[in-house]
Write a protein that holds these residues in place. Structure first.
Motif, PDB file in Angstrom:
ATOM      1  N   ILE A 183     -30.429 -54.235  42.283  1.00 50.06           N
ATOM      2  CA  ILE A 183     -30.286 -54.458  40.843  1.00 50.06           C
ATOM      3  C   ILE A 183     -29.128 -53.589  40.343  1.00 50.06           C
ATOM      4  O   ILE A 183     -28.980 -52.446  40.752  1.00 50.06           O
ATOM      5  CB  ILE A 183     -31.596 -54.117  40.117  1.00 50.06           C
ATOM      6  N   ASN A 184     -28.315 -54.134  39.488  1.00 53.09           N
ATOM      7  CA  ASN A 184     -27.068 -53.484  39.046  1.00 53.09           C
ATOM      8  C   ASN A 184     -26.173 -53.167  40.247  1.00 53.09           C
ATOM      9  O   ASN A 184     -25.788 -52.019  40.478  1.00 53.09           O
ATOM     10  CB  ASN A 184     -27.365 -52.194  38.269  1.00 53.09           C
ATOM     11  N   PRO A 185     -25.819 -54.174  41.021  1.00 52.44           N
ATOM     12  CA  PRO A 185     -25.033 -53.900  42.234  1.00 52.44           C
ATOM     13  C   PRO A 185     -23.568 -53.615  41.931  1.00 52.44           C
ATOM     14  O   PRO A 185     -22.997 -54.136  40.967  1.00 52.44           O
ATOM     15  CB  PRO A 185     -25.164 -55.209  43.021  1.00 52.44           C
ATOM     16  N   SER A 229     -21.811 -53.753  36.395  1.00 55.33           N
ATOM     17  CA  SER A 229     -21.570 -54.144  35.009  1.00 55.33           C
ATOM     18  C   SER A 229     -21.945 -55.602  34.867  1.00 55.33           C
ATOM     19  O   SER A 229     -22.126 -56.317  35.866  1.00 55.33           O
ATOM     20  CB  SER A 229     -20.097 -53.955  34.618  1.00 55.33           C
ATOM     21  N   SER A 230     -22.045 -56.056  33.643  1.00 49.61           N
ATOM     22  CA  SER A 230     -22.366 -57.469  33.415  1.00 49.61           C
ATOM     23  C   SER A 230     -21.243 -58.375  33.879  1.00 49.61           C
ATOM     24  O   SER A 230     -21.440 -59.562  34.126  1.00 49.61           O
ATOM     25  CB  SER A 230     -22.646 -57.704  31.927  1.00 49.61           C
ATOM     26  N   GLY A 231     -20.025 -57.810  33.975  1.00 46.67           N
ATOM     27  CA  GLY A 231     -18.892 -58.601  34.449  1.00 46.67           C
ATOM     28  C   GLY A 231     -18.639 -58.477  35.928  1.00 46.67           C
ATOM     29  O   GLY A 231     -17.661 -59.037  36.456  1.00 46.67           O
ATOM     30  N   ASN A 232     -19.502 -57.758  36.639  1.00 38.93           N
ATOM     31  CA  ASN A 232     -19.353 -57.594  38.086  1.00 38.93           C
ATOM     32  C   ASN A 232     -19.392 -58.955  38.773  1.00 38.93           C
ATOM     33  O   ASN A 232     -20.149 -59.848  38.364  1.00 38.93           O
ATOM     34  CB  ASN A 232     -20.470 -56.695  38.614  1.00 38.93           C
ATOM     35  N   ALA A 233     -18.583 -59.123  39.798  1.00 36.04           N
ATOM     36  CA  ALA A 233     -18.515 -60.411  40.502  1.00 36.04           C
ATOM     37  C   ALA A 233     -19.866 -60.835  41.055  1.00 36.04           C
ATOM     38  O   ALA A 233     -20.119 -62.030  41.245  1.00 36.04           O
ATOM     39  CB  ALA A 233     -17.491 -60.323  41.630  1.00 36.04           C
ATOM     40  N   LEU A 234     -20.758 -59.865  41.328  1.00 37.08           N
ATOM     41  CA  LEU A 234     -22.088 -60.180  41.847  1.00 37.08           C
ATOM     42  C   LEU A 234     -23.119 -60.300  40.746  1.00 37.08           C
ATOM     43  O   LEU A 234     -24.305 -60.480  41.011  1.00 37.08           O
ATOM     44  CB  LEU A 234     -22.533 -59.104  42.847  1.00 37.08           C
ATOM     45  N   GLY A 235     -22.676 -60.170  39.489  1.00 36.97           N
ATOM     46  CA  GLY A 235     -23.604 -60.232  38.386  1.00 36.97           C
ATOM     47  C   GLY A 235     -24.479 -58.988  38.347  1.00 36.97           C
ATOM     48  O   GLY A 235     -24.038 -57.879  38.651  1.00 36.97           O
ATOM     49  N   LEU A 236     -25.752 -59.175  38.029  1.00 39.97           N
ATOM     50  CA  LEU A 236     -26.661 -58.043  37.826  1.00 39.97           C
ATOM     51  C   LEU A 236     -27.703 -57.886  38.917  1.00 39.97           C
ATOM     52  O   LEU A 236     -28.505 -56.959  38.872  1.00 39.97           O
ATOM     53  CB  LEU A 236     -27.350 -58.198  36.462  1.00 39.97           C
ATOM     54  N   PRO A 245     -21.181 -63.763  36.834  1.00 38.45           N
ATOM     55  CA  PRO A 245     -20.828 -63.912  35.416  1.00 38.45           C
ATOM     56  C   PRO A 245     -20.220 -65.281  35.106  1.00 38.45           C
ATOM     57  O   PRO A 245     -20.071 -65.647  33.941  1.00 38.45           O
ATOM     58  CB  PRO A 245     -19.813 -62.789  35.197  1.00 38.45           C
ATOM     59  N   SER A 246     -19.867 -66.042  36.143  1.00 38.94           N
ATOM     60  CA  SER A 246     -19.211 -67.350  35.948  1.00 38.94           C
ATOM     61  C   SER A 246     -20.260 -68.450  35.841  1.00 38.94           C
ATOM     62  O   SER A 246     -20.442 -69.259  36.762  1.00 38.94           O
ATOM     63  CB  SER A 246     -18.254 -67.631  37.114  1.00 38.94           C
ATOM     64  N   LYS A 247     -20.967 -68.481  34.729  1.00 35.26           N
ATOM     65  CA  LYS A 247     -22.087 -69.406  34.563  1.00 35.26           C
ATOM     66  C   LYS A 247     -21.657 -70.859  34.417  1.00 35.26           C
ATOM     67  O   LYS A 247     -22.424 -71.776  34.739  1.00 35.26           O
ATOM     68  CB  LYS A 247     -22.913 -68.998  33.344  1.00 35.26           C
ATOM     69  N   SER A 248     -20.455 -71.100  33.939  1.00 36.53           N
ATOM     70  CA  SER A 248     -20.040 -72.474  33.642  1.00 36.53           C
ATOM     71  C   SER A 248     -19.992 -73.350  34.891  1.00 36.53           C
ATOM     72  O   SER A 248     -20.163 -74.575  34.808  1.00 36.53           O
ATOM     73  CB  SER A 248     -18.676 -72.479  32.961  1.00 36.53           C
ATOM     74  N   LEU A 249     -19.779 -72.740  36.053  1.00 33.18           N
ATOM     75  CA  LEU A 249     -19.660 -73.531  37.282  1.00 33.18           C
ATOM     76  C   LEU A 249     -20.964 -74.235  37.652  1.00 33.18           C
ATOM     77  O   LEU A 249     -20.955 -75.229  38.379  1.00 33.18           O
ATOM     78  CB  LEU A 249     -19.219 -72.628  38.439  1.00 33.18           C
ATOM     79  N   ARG A 269     -20.542 -78.091  43.462  1.00 34.54           N
ATOM     80  CA  ARG A 269     -20.449 -76.666  43.159  1.00 34.54           C
ATOM     81  C   ARG A 269     -20.081 -75.869  44.415  1.00 34.54           C
ATOM     82  O   ARG A 269     -20.889 -75.100  44.944  1.00 34.54           O
ATOM     83  CB  ARG A 269     -21.761 -76.176  42.562  1.00 34.54           C
ATOM     84  N   ALA A 270     -18.870 -76.087  44.880  1.00 36.37           N
ATOM     85  CA  ALA A 270     -18.361 -75.356  46.043  1.00 36.37           C
ATOM     86  C   ALA A 270     -17.156 -74.543  45.595  1.00 36.37           C
ATOM     87  O   ALA A 270     -16.018 -75.015  45.652  1.00 36.37           O
ATOM     88  CB  ALA A 270     -17.989 -76.323  47.168  1.00 36.37           C
ATOM     89  N   PHE A 271     -17.414 -73.315  45.143  1.00 39.73           N
ATOM     90  CA  PHE A 271     -16.346 -72.512  44.557  1.00 39.73           C
ATOM     91  C   PHE A 271     -16.297 -71.074  45.057  1.00 39.73           C
ATOM     92  O   PHE A 271     -15.354 -70.358  44.749  1.00 39.73           O
ATOM     93  CB  PHE A 271     -16.500 -72.470  43.021  1.00 39.73           C
ATOM     94  N   SER A 272     -17.304 -70.609  45.776  1.00 39.92           N
ATOM     95  CA  SER A 272     -17.382 -69.190  46.125  1.00 39.92           C
ATOM     96  C   SER A 272     -16.573 -68.883  47.382  1.00 39.92           C
ATOM     97  O   SER A 272     -15.993 -69.765  48.012  1.00 39.92           O
ATOM     98  CB  SER A 272     -18.837 -68.769  46.317  1.00 39.92           C
ATOM     99  N   HIS A 273     -16.564 -67.602  47.750  1.00 42.87           N
ATOM    100  CA  HIS A 273     -15.909 -67.177  48.991  1.00 42.87           C
ATOM    101  C   HIS A 273     -16.838 -67.340  50.197  1.00 42.87           C
ATOM    102  O   HIS A 273     -16.477 -66.975  51.313  1.00 42.87           O
ATOM    103  CB  HIS A 273     -15.466 -65.718  48.889  1.00 42.87           C
ATOM    104  N   GLY A 274     -18.036 -67.863  49.985  1.00 46.90           N
ATOM    105  CA  GLY A 274     -18.973 -68.089  51.078  1.00 46.90           C
ATOM    106  C   GLY A 274     -20.396 -67.725  50.724  1.00 46.90           C
ATOM    107  O   GLY A 274     -21.347 -68.339  51.222  1.00 46.90           O
ATOM    108  N   CYS A 275     -20.574 -66.708  49.875  1.00 46.82           N
ATOM    109  CA  CYS A 275     -21.918 -66.323  49.452  1.00 46.82           C
ATOM    110  C   CYS A 275     -22.490 -67.367  48.488  1.00 46.82           C
ATOM    111  O   CYS A 275     -21.760 -68.220  47.966  1.00 46.82           O
ATOM    112  CB  CYS A 275     -21.904 -64.952  48.802  1.00 46.82           C
ATOM    113  N   ILE A 276     -23.787 -67.259  48.228  1.00 44.39           N
ATOM    114  CA  ILE A 276     -24.476 -68.241  47.395  1.00 44.39           C
ATOM    115  C   ILE A 276     -24.759 -67.642  46.031  1.00 44.39           C
ATOM    116  O   ILE A 276     -25.504 -66.657  45.917  1.00 44.39           O
ATOM    117  CB  ILE A 276     -25.794 -68.716  48.054  1.00 44.39           C
TER     118      ILE A 276
END
Length: 538
Positions: free
Chosen positions: A346-348, A409-416, A433-437, A443-450
Motif C-alpha cells: 500500500i502506497n508503493p 503518491s496518488s500520481g505514482n505509476a503504480l497508483g496506491l 492513475p491512468s483511469k481513462s484507459l 486495453r493493451a497499453f502497459s509495459h507488461g504488468c496488469i
C-alpha cells in the motif's frame, strides 16, 4: 506357406502363446531363441524412450499389449486413439492404422517385440499429449513461459497396467474440468455446423440497427439463428428479437452490448465458423497445459485477451475487474504463467525497471536533464542524486550508473496499491492513475504488468480472509502515506492465461481477439503437427 504361417502366428497370439515353433530345434532352444528375439526387439524399439526401455527391463520384457490377456487393454487404447481427433490432437502422430495393420500381419517373435514396444511408444505419446498438451509452447512464442506438468512415463504405464478398467483410466488422463468438457462440445458442434455448410453467407452490410429492413437484415437474422442466438423467425425487420440476439452476442464477445450491429460487431458476426473452431482447438491445448495443476480453491484468474482479473472461490466467481495488459510489442507483452500472490504493498514506490530507465528516460534526460522530474535519480547506495550534478551525455544504456524511483503518491505509476507474486519476469498487478484507459475496448497499453480497474476492491477481497473489516484496515494504512507491505496470511494462486475461446458460467463459448497473435502461431503449430480442423470422427 506364408499365409498359413501368418494365420498360425495370429492364432498363437490370440490364444496367449508366448513363443512360436522353430523347425528342427529342441523345445529348450526354441524357447531361448524366441524369448531372446522378442526381448531384443522390445529393447531396440523401446530405446527411443529411455524410461520405456527401463520399464520393460524391470519387468523382464513381459508384454503388456501383445497377448490374449491384454486384449481389453489393447481395445481400450485403440478406442481412445479413435477419439484423439475429437480432442484436437494430432492423430497421425500415434499411427493407429499402422499399428492395427501390424497386429494382423506379424509372423515372428521379433516382429511381435517391435510391435509391443511400438504400441507403448504410441501410448506414451498420446497419453502425454492428452494430459498435458501436444506442443512445447515456449518454442513457438517466448511469452508463453508457463511451466507444464508433464506426466511420468513409467507412472502412465503402471497406471494403465494396474487399472481394473483400462477405459476408465484412459478417459481420466484428459482434463476433467467443466470448461474442457464445454470446449469439446463446442468443437463437435462447430465441426457439425461446418460440415452442414457453416452459418451462411456473410451479412452484406457494415452497420444495421433497429428499424432497418431489407435483404441484409434477413441475412443477419438467418446468421444469428444459425449461431444459436435467436429462435426461428420470418421477420424481415430489425425488430426487438433481433436486437436482443445481437445484444446477447455482443455480451458474449465482451463488447458494448447495445444491440446495434455496428462495424465492429458486424466484423465479429461475419467471422467464419472455421476461425472460431481454430480458437477452440487452441483453447483445448491451452487447457491441457493447465491439467495436473491445482488451480487453488481460491485463485486469481487473469485472462489477457479478455482484459479482466477475477477471483474464484470454490469454482464461483466472487470478484471481477477490468484490466489493462501489456502492449503488443515484443518487450511489453504480458507473459503467461502461474504463481502465488504473497503480499500487497500500500502506497508503493515505483522502482523503474532498468529497461525503461535506459530506453525511455535516459534519452529524455539527455535532451532535458529536468525531464520526468517526478522520478528520483538514485545511486548504487540508494541515495537521491541531484539532476544538476549529472552529465547525462556522458552515459549510454550500458554504462548509466543510476536507478530511478518514483516515491509514493496518488500520481505514482503504480497508483496506491500493488499486488505481488514475486517472479523473474517482474510482473504484478497494480493500481494506476491512468483511469481513462479502462474505458477502451482493447486495453493493451502497459509495459507488461496488469493494471487493475478496481484495485481497492481487489485489496478488500483479499484482506477479507484475514481481517474483520478489510476496508477500514486498508484505508487506515493508505492514509499514512507510508509505503507498507501487507503479507497475505495464505498465498493465493495467480494464473495469467490467454484464452480467445472460453466457456462462461452457462457453458456457452465466449470469444476474444488474439491481441498478441499467439493463438495464430499456436494453431499453425498444431496444424503442422497434424491436427485437423474439423473431423467429426477419426
Amino acid at each position: 506357406m506364408r499365409d498359413f504361417g501368418r494365420k498360425f502366428v495370429v492364432a498363437c497370439l490370440l490364444a496367449g502363446t508366448a513363443a512360436l515353433p522353430l523347425v528342427g530345434a529342441t523345445p529348450s532352444v526354441v524357447q531361448a531363441q524366441e524369448i531372446s528375439g522378442f526381448a531384443q526387439a522390445v529393447a531396440e524399439t523401446a530405446a527411443a524412450n529411455p524410461a520405456l526401455g527401463a520399464f520393460y527391463a524391470e519387468r523382464s520384457y513381459q508384454p503388456i499389449w501383445t497377448t490374449a490377456e491384454a486384449a481389453p487393454r489393447r481395445a481400450a487404447f485403440f478406442a481412445a486413439l479413435d477419439q484423439a481427433g475429437a480432442h484436437g490432437l494430432p492423430v497421425a502422430r500415434y499411427g493407429a492404422e499402422d499399428l492395427r495393420n501390424r497386429f494382423a500381419t506379424i509372423e515372428t517373435e521379433r516382429e511381435r517385440g517391435q510391435l509391443e514396444a511400438a504400441v507403448s511408444l504410441a501410448y506414451l505419446a498420446w497419453a502425454r499429449d492428452i494430459s498435458s498438451g501436444a506442443l512445447e509452447p515456449q518454442k513457438i512464442d517466448a511469452g508463453i513461459v508457463r511451466e507444464i506438468i508433464r506426466p511420468d512415463p513409467v507412472a502412465l504405464l503402471n497406471g494403465l497396467l494396474n487399472a481394473p478398467v483400462p477405459a476408465h483410466y484412459l478417459r481420466g488422463l484428459a482434463p476433467h474440468t467443466p470448461q474442457y468438457a464445454n470446449l469439446l462440445r463446442a468443437r463437435l458442434h462447430l465441426a457439425e455446423q461446418i460440415a452442414d455448410g457453416g452459418w451462411g453467407a456473410p451479412v452484406p452490410a457494415k452497420r444495421l440497427g433497429p428499424g432497418d429492413t431489407g435483404a441484409a437484415v434477413v441475412a443477419l437474422r438467418d446468421r444469428m439463428m444459425a449461431m444459436g442466438y435467436m429462435g426461428r423467425s420470418i421477420s424481415g425487420s430489425y425488430d426487438a428479437a433481433l436486437q436482443k440476439a445481437v445484444q446477447s452476442y455482443q455480451f458474449d464477445l465482451g463488447m458494448k452490448a447495445d444491440g446495434v450491429a455496428g462495424e465492429a460487431t458486424m466484423a465479429e458476426i461475419n467471422t467464419a465458423p472455421e476461425e472460431r473452431l481454430k480458437s477452440v482447438l487452441v483453447a483445448l491445448e491451452r487447457a491441457r497445459w493447465l491439467n495436473g495443476r491445482d488451480l487453488g480453491q481460491r485463485h486469481i484468474w487473469v485472462n489477457i485477451t479478455d482484459f479482466t482479473a477475477r477471483i474464484f472461490d470454490d469454482g464461483k466467481m466472487t470478484f471481477e475487474s477490468v484490466t489493462v495488459v501489456g502492449q503488443n510489442r515484443s518487450d511489453r507483452r504480458t507473459p503467461e504463467f502461474s504463481d502465488e500472490m504473497e503480499l500487497m504493498v500500500i502506497n508503493p514506490s515505483w522502482s523503474v525497471p532498468r529497461s525503461i530507465t535506459v530506453k525511455e528516460y535516459l534519452p529524455m534526460m539527455q535532451r532535458n536533464p529536468g525531464a520526468a522530474g517526478h522520478i528520483q535519480l538514485v545511486d548504487s547506495r540508494g541515495r537521491t542524486v541531484s539532476r544538476g550534478s549529472v552529465d547525462f551525455s556522458a552515459y549510454n544504456a550500458r554504462n548509466f550508473p543510476f536507478a530511478m524511483r518514483q516515491p509514493p503518491s496518488s500520481g505514482n505509476a503504480l497508483g496506491l496499491v500493488k499486488f505481488l507474486f514475486p517472479n523473474k519476469y517482474n510482473i504484478y498487478l497494480h493500481d494506476t492513475p491512468s483511469k481513462s484507459l479502462f474505458q477502451r475496448d482493447v486495453r493493451a497499453f502497459s509495459h507488461g504488468c496488469i493494471r487493475v480497474g478496481r484495485p481497492f476492491d481487489l485489496a478488500y477481497a483479499l484482506l477479507a480472509k484475514q481481517v474483520d473489516n478489510p476496508e477500514d484496515y486498508f484505508q487506515s494504512i493508505l492514509r499514512t502515506g507510508a509505503e507498507t507491505r501487507v503479507p497475505l496470511d495464505k498465498p493465493v494462486p495467480v494464473h495469467l492465461v490467454y484464452f480467445t475461446a472460453w466457456p462462461n458460467a452457462q457453458g456457452r463459448i465466449e470469444y476474444r481477439h488474439d491481441v498478441y497473435g499467439r493463438d495464430g502461431a499456436l494453431y499453425s503449430a498444431l496444424e503442422k503437427a497434424g491436427v485437423a480442423l474439423a473431423p467429426l470422427t477419426n
